[in-house]
Design an enzyme around this catalytic site. Structure first.
Site, short mmCIF file in Angstrom:
data_model
loop_
_atom_site.label_atom_id
_atom_site.label_comp_id
_atom_site.label_asym_id
_atom_site.label_seq_id
_atom_site.Cartn_x
_atom_site.Cartn_y
_atom_site.Cartn_z
N LYS A 10 36.05 51.94 89.97
CA LYS A 10 37.17 52.88 90.92
C LYS A 10 37.80 51.26 91.95
CE LYS A 10 34.91 56.77 90.02
NZ LYS A 10 34.15 58.65 90.43
N TYR A 50 41.73 63.59 85.16
CA TYR A 50 40.85 64.00 86.27
C TYR A 50 41.29 65.82 85.96
CZ TYR A 50 37.70 60.46 88.09
OH TYR A 50 36.93 59.52 87.96
N ASN A 113 32.09 56.27 94.84
CA ASN A 113 31.23 55.93 93.81
C ASN A 113 31.32 54.69 92.87
OD1 ASN A 113 32.44 57.65 92.27
ND2 ASN A 113 30.43 58.92 91.30
N HIS A 116 32.60 55.53 87.00
CA HIS A 116 33.19 56.73 86.08
C HIS A 116 32.68 56.33 85.02
CE1 HIS A 116 34.77 60.04 84.37
NE2 HIS A 116 35.15 59.89 83.64
N GLU A 127 38.48 60.70 76.84
CA GLU A 127 39.01 59.93 77.30
C GLU A 127 39.57 57.78 77.28
OE1 GLU A 127 36.45 61.40 81.56
OE2 GLU A 127 35.66 59.87 80.66
#
Ligand code: CMP
Length: 142
Positions: A10, A50, A113, A116, A127
């Site tokens: 990320k 998402y 965070n 993913h 995905e």
């Protein structure tokens, strides 16, 4: 069984310049990178990725964060890859992530965070297909 899973490094972790350190953890865990691309996602791309979280209270913040800078997207392949990848990432909330996991070492909050990872076989397939065409996947031949 040999599985594939989708990984995203990320914007927070890309900004920290730890792509290589995170790749090294994948390799040490026996996960092979079979496709990879850097991208600065559009809002539409992030919202689509998402979409399952669209009704969650954190959705808008999540999308804004995911488009705040470039991300590194990869498909990983290996024995039990989906669960193995989740193990080395650690808990979604870095405050609960086990020592030595990617999130414990590189993430600051549940919102930022670091990584993913797909949470199951169906989402992994979905995905991977969201970001990679079939001919962009490069399984090992040796
Ligand atoms: P990720 O695995 O990318 O999937 C959705 C993301 O939403 C998740 O990681 C977190 O970074 C973020 N998020 C923020 N708040 C929450 C929450 N309360 N529960 C789950 N995910 C959250």
């Amino acid at each position: 069984a040999i599985e594939r899973t989708l990984s995203i490094i990320k914007p927070d972790a890309v900004a920290k310049n730890v792509i290589g350190e995170i790749y090294s953890r994948f390799e040490k865990a026996g996960l092979r990178i079979v496709a990879a691309k850097m991208a600065h996602l559009s809002r539409e791309q992030a919202e689509g990725f998402y979409a399952v979280h669209r009704e969650r209270p954190f959705f808008n913040d999540l999308v804004s964060f995911m488009i705040s800078g470039p991300v590194m997207i990869q498909a990983l392949e290996g024995e039990n890859a989906i669960a193995k990848h989740r193990d080395i990432m650690g808990a979604t909330n870095p405050a609960q992530a086990a020592p030595g996991t990617i999130r414990a070492d590189f993430a600051q909050s549940i919102d930022e965070n670091a990584v993913h990872g797909s949470d199951g076989a169906d989402t992994a397939a979905q995905e991977i297909a969201y970001f990679f065409a079939a001919n962009e996947l490069c399984p090992r031949t040796r």
